[in-house]
Design an enzyme around this catalytic site. Structure first.
Site, PDB file in Angstrom:
ATOM      1  N   ASP A 198       1.309   6.218   5.639  1.00 41.07           N
ATOM      2  CA  ASP A 198       0.373   5.247   5.073  1.00 41.07           C
ATOM      3  C   ASP A 198       0.922   4.577   3.797  1.00 41.07           C
ATOM      4  O   ASP A 198       0.236   3.785   3.163  1.00 41.07           O
ATOM      5  CB  ASP A 198      -0.980   5.925   4.798  1.00 41.07           C
ATOM      6  CG  ASP A 198      -2.159   4.983   4.977  1.00 41.07           C
ATOM      7  OD1 ASP A 198      -1.983   3.921   5.587  1.00 41.07           O
ATOM      8  OD2 ASP A 198      -3.261   5.324   4.483  1.00 41.07           O
ATOM      9  N   LYS A 215       0.849  -1.196   0.000  1.00 41.16           N
ATOM     10  CA  LYS A 215       0.000   0.000   0.000  1.00 41.16           C
ATOM     11  C   LYS A 215       0.884   1.245   0.000  1.00 41.16           C
ATOM     12  O   LYS A 215       1.637   1.478   0.931  1.00 41.16           O
ATOM     13  CB  LYS A 215      -0.919  -0.007   1.222  1.00 41.16           C
ATOM     14  CG  LYS A 215      -1.757   1.274   1.404  1.00 41.16           C
ATOM     15  CD  LYS A 215      -2.714   1.167   2.602  1.00 41.16           C
ATOM     16  CE  LYS A 215      -3.443   2.478   2.851  1.00 41.16           C
ATOM     17  NZ  LYS A 215      -4.317   2.437   4.052  1.00 41.16           N
ATOM     18  N   GLU A 235      -9.727   3.394   2.066  1.00 40.38           N
ATOM     19  CA  GLU A 235      -9.207   3.530   0.709  1.00 40.38           C
ATOM     20  C   GLU A 235      -8.110   2.511   0.392  1.00 40.38           C
ATOM     21  O   GLU A 235      -7.899   2.163  -0.760  1.00 40.38           O
ATOM     22  CB  GLU A 235      -8.678   4.960   0.484  1.00 40.38           C
ATOM     23  CG  GLU A 235      -7.241   5.221   0.961  1.00 40.38           C
ATOM     24  CD  GLU A 235      -7.023   5.018   2.442  1.00 40.38           C
ATOM     25  OE1 GLU A 235      -7.997   5.125   3.214  1.00 40.38           O
ATOM     26  OE2 GLU A 235      -5.884   4.728   2.856  1.00 40.38           O
ATOM     27  N   ASP A 248      -3.003  10.005   3.863  1.00 38.92           N
ATOM     28  CA  ASP A 248      -4.396   9.601   4.042  1.00 38.92           C
ATOM     29  C   ASP A 248      -5.121  10.575   4.961  1.00 38.92           C
ATOM     30  O   ASP A 248      -5.041  10.473   6.179  1.00 38.92           O
ATOM     31  CB  ASP A 248      -4.439   8.177   4.634  1.00 38.92           C
ATOM     32  CG  ASP A 248      -5.868   7.649   4.736  1.00 38.92           C
ATOM     33  OD1 ASP A 248      -6.784   8.311   4.207  1.00 38.92           O
ATOM     34  OD2 ASP A 248      -6.048   6.568   5.337  1.00 38.92           O
ATOM     35  N   ARG A 274      -7.844  -0.699   0.981  1.00 37.78           N
ATOM     36  CA  ARG A 274      -8.355  -1.935   0.387  1.00 37.78           C
ATOM     37  C   ARG A 274      -8.745  -1.733  -1.076  1.00 37.78           C
ATOM     38  O   ARG A 274      -8.702  -2.651  -1.881  1.00 37.78           O
ATOM     39  CB  ARG A 274      -9.541  -2.452   1.223  1.00 37.78           C
ATOM     40  CG  ARG A 274     -10.700  -1.502   1.288  1.00 37.78           C
ATOM     41  CD  ARG A 274     -11.671  -1.809   2.428  1.00 37.78           C
ATOM     42  NE  ARG A 274     -11.135  -1.423   3.738  1.00 37.78           N
ATOM     43  CZ  ARG A 274     -11.747  -1.646   4.891  1.00 37.78           C
ATOM     44  NH1 ARG A 274     -12.929  -2.263   4.915  1.00 37.78           N
ATOM     45  NH2 ARG A 274     -11.214  -1.262   6.031  1.00 37.78           N
ATOM     46  N   LYS A 298     -10.617  12.397   8.478  1.00 33.39           N
ATOM     47  CA  LYS A 298     -10.130  11.953   9.787  1.00 33.39           C
ATOM     48  C   LYS A 298     -10.089  13.127  10.758  1.00 33.39           C
ATOM     49  O   LYS A 298      -9.984  14.273  10.330  1.00 33.39           O
ATOM     50  CB  LYS A 298      -8.688  11.418   9.648  1.00 33.39           C
ATOM     51  CG  LYS A 298      -8.553  10.084   8.961  1.00 33.39           C
ATOM     52  CD  LYS A 298      -7.092   9.661   8.910  1.00 33.39           C
ATOM     53  CE  LYS A 298      -6.915   8.321   8.204  1.00 33.39           C
ATOM     54  NZ  LYS A 298      -7.543   7.196   8.896  1.00 33.39           N
TER      55      LYS A 298
HETATM   56  N1  BES Z   1      -4.592   4.146   6.886  1.00 33.02           N
HETATM   57  C1  BES Z   1      -5.754   3.859   7.644  1.00 33.02           C
HETATM   58  C2  BES Z   1      -5.513   2.834   8.739  1.00 33.02           C
HETATM   59  C3  BES Z   1      -4.677   3.312   9.900  1.00 33.02           C
HETATM   60  C4  BES Z   1      -5.257   4.013  10.940  1.00 33.02           C
HETATM   61  C5  BES Z   1      -3.345   2.999   9.966  1.00 33.02           C
HETATM   62  C6  BES Z   1      -4.485   4.395  12.010  1.00 33.02           C
HETATM   63  C7  BES Z   1      -2.585   3.378  11.046  1.00 33.02           C
HETATM   64  C8  BES Z   1      -3.160   4.101  12.062  1.00 33.02           C
HETATM   65  C9  BES Z   1      -6.861   3.321   6.739  1.00 33.02           C
HETATM   66  O1  BES Z   1      -6.891   3.819   5.458  1.00 33.02           O
HETATM   67  C10 BES Z   1      -8.160   3.679   7.397  1.00 33.02           C
HETATM   68  O2  BES Z   1      -8.410   4.839   7.535  1.00 33.02           O
HETATM   69  N2  BES Z   1      -8.934   2.681   7.809  1.00 33.02           N
HETATM   70  C11 BES Z   1     -10.160   2.915   8.475  1.00 33.02           C
HETATM   71  C12 BES Z   1     -11.174   1.951   7.950  1.00 33.02           C
HETATM   72  C13 BES Z   1     -12.569   2.208   8.434  1.00 33.02           C
HETATM   73  C14 BES Z   1     -13.107   3.479   7.813  1.00 33.02           C
HETATM   74  C15 BES Z   1     -13.449   1.045   8.059  1.00 33.02           C
HETATM   75  C16 BES Z   1      -9.932   2.689   9.958  1.00 33.02           C
HETATM   76  O3  BES Z   1      -9.219   1.778  10.322  1.00 33.02           O
HETATM   77  O4  BES Z   1     -10.455   3.489  10.756  1.00 33.02           O
HETATM   78 ZN    ZN Z   2      -5.031   4.486   4.709  1.00 37.48          ZN
HETATM   79 ZN    ZN Z   3      -7.990   5.646   5.341  1.00 32.52          ZN
END
Ligand code: BES
Ligand code: ZN
Ligand code: ZN
Length: 486
Positions: free
Chosen positions: A276, A253, A337, A258, A339, A265
């Site tokens: 990310d 990835k 995003e 992000d 996935r 966020k």
């Molecule tokens: N890059 C993030 C995951 C992440 C969060 C990595 C915190 C490291 C620290 C990913 O793209 C994301 O935002 N995932 C969401 C998914 C949710 C919306 C289903 C998450 O984990 O909150």
């Molecule tokens: Zn992400």
């Molecule tokens: Zn994300």
């Protein structure tokens, strides 16, 4: 940093002496020329507990850093890696140009396995990220001596291996530590091109037009809100004289920032989202290590790279994107995003290669951090064939992971009322699992291992054995994992 293997101690700026709990410290320190009083004080202050550090001055060695390695029979590669990294981190305070590690008499630390991990740990811990500090230290640790192990070919090559793998892991850390205004998808692509040139690897960089031709609606959908053009990096490592055949495909990835997109966020800690793209950096690190070591295994790296931002053009919740595989995906949350871009990369891998195995590295979910914290990556697979090997490579390298279930029971969470799939499951119900299940819809029958490195790819805490910043998680593990593959 250059490694040297010597029988006798050398004149250096600092000496590290690993000490086991059951060793007679006073006898050891007597050999090093310490006075009775100095020995009495050292024995009172230093127990040789794991990672314990204590500096003494020896007439024979000068600065002598005692390093606790605990009980001999409890020593593991992980413990030794952490101890050595703590010692080198502590040694940096003295700005040494040269350091030696005294392994004389410590037979259990003189095996190939341990020499490799000591060399790895020393180079890994010597890394620092200081491109943006004007008052950066100019002092570099140039020479590292391992004193005592037999001067055999096997030991020499283990030492070199450890150094090469650490150098590749440090490259991955460096790439990931740069801020997102520098480390854009184009920057990642440029780094990959340089890597390809250096090691004569075949490389292809897909731009927006290529993605449109391929029908990569998911990757394009994620990048829509950004002015930085997305890239898909495809890079091949082939052992001399080998065809690509059925390679292992490594997907990383490469989300260079992000923000969450329209499902934005919170501001707090959003700056960490420059990391990310750590999965992409890991894949490049693995390829670099493989090329350096001349690994006898064809590998292909695929890195979908994009920003996830907001603008008048950004993808919105409720939008439906069509993937390269043909499956249509309803976007419920634009922050899920990773996935999406991985799904198109997986489809590309299956179309252009016949992978014997796909391995993907992604900072995919916050949920995996809730489940496993920041020391263990969550590992998911659609086959149990590799379980033992995954764990063994983990124990050999100190890169910890935990096998998680790809629980089919939750697959229905991803059903959409209007499209083939939606991009998130129920909130707070196995988020790391449902993210993996989303990927599994695209992987289908291809053997596949997914590493969710959201907790392990970087740390904001300065730990004694691991400074704040990117960790390069996965590079060392993958190389050990590959070694046992036929
Ligand atoms: N890059 C993030 C995951 C992440 C969060 C990595 C915190 C490291 C620290 C990913 O793209 C994301 O935002 N995932 C969401 C998914 C949710 C919306 C289903 C998450 O984990 O909150
Ligand atoms: Zn992400
Ligand atoms: Zn994300």
């Amino acid at each position: 940093m250059k490694f040297h293997l010597t029988k006798q101690p050398n004149k250096v700026d600092l000496t590290i002496a690993p000490c086991f709990l059951e060793e007679k410290l006073s006898e050891k320190l007597k050999l090093y020329g310490l006075s009775d009083e100095a020995i009495r004080l050292a024995a009172a202050d230093f127990r040789a507990k794991p990672n314990e550090l204590h500096l003494v001055y020896s007439p024979k060695f000068g600065r002598l850093l005692l390093l606790g390695t605990g009980e001999r029979r409890e020593l593991t590669p992980t413990a030794l890696r952490n101890a050595m990294q703590s010692a080198i981190a502590a040694a940096k305070k003295f700005k040494p140009h040269s350091v030696q590690v005294l392994l004389t008499g410590l037979r259990s630390l003189q095996s190939s396995e341990y020499v490799e991990i000591i060399a790895f740990a020393c180079l890994f811990a010597n890394y620092s990220f200081n491109y943006y500090k004007q008052d950066q230290d100019k002092v570099t640790l140039d020479d590292l001596y391992l004193v005592g192990p037999p001067n055999s070919k096997a030991i020499q090559s283990s030492m070199e291996r450890g150094g090469m793998i650490a150098a590749a892991a440090n490259q991955a850390r460096d790439l990931a530590n740069h801020p997102a205004n520098v480390a854009t998808p184009s920057h990642l692509a440029k780094h990959a091109l340089e890597l390809a040139k250096k090691y004569r690897l075949r490389i292809k960089i897909l731009n927006v037009d290529d993605m449109k031709k391929q029908g990569m609606g998911l990757l394009l959908g994620v990048s829509r809100g950004s002015d930085e053009p997305p890239k898909l990096i495809v890079i091949e490592y082939l052992p001399a004289g080998r065809q690509v055949g059925q390679p292992i495909v490594l997907i990383g990835k490469g989300l260079t920032f992000d923000s969450g997109g329209i499902s934005i966020k919170p501001a707090e800690r959003m700056e960490e989202m420059k990391y990310d793209m750590c999965g992409g950096a890991t894949v490049l690190g693995i390829l670099e290590a493989a090329a350096q070591l001349k690994l006898n295994l064809p590998l292909v790296g695929i890195i979908p790279s994009s920003e996830n931002l907001l603008s008048g053009r950004a993808t919105k919740p409720g939008d439906i994107l069509s993937s390269m595989s043909g499956k249509n995906v309803e976007i419920i949350n634009t922050d899920a995003e990773g996935r999406l871009i991985l799904a198109d990369a997986i489809t590309y891998a299956k179309k252009y290669y016949k992978p014997r195995l796909i391995m993907d590295y992604a900072t995919l979910t916050g949920a995996v951090i809730v489940a496993l914290g920041d020391e263990f990556s969550g590992t998911f697979s659609n086959t149990n064939k590799y379980n033992q090997q995954l764990s063994k490579a983990s124990q050999a390298t100190g890169e910890k992971l935990w096998l998680m279930p790809l629980a089919q029971e939750y697959k229905d969470q991803l059903k959409s009322g209007v499209a083939d799939l939606k991009n998130v499951g129920e909130k707070g119900v196995g988020g790391a699992i449902t993210a993996s299940l989303f990927l599994s819809y695209f992987v289908e029958e291809t053997p596949w291992i997914h590493f969710d490195i959201a907790g392990t790819a970087w740390t904001m805490k300065n730990k004694s054995h691991m400074p704040a910043g990117a960790t390069g998680w996965g590079v060392y593990h993958a190389i050990h994992f590959f070694q046992k593959l036929k």
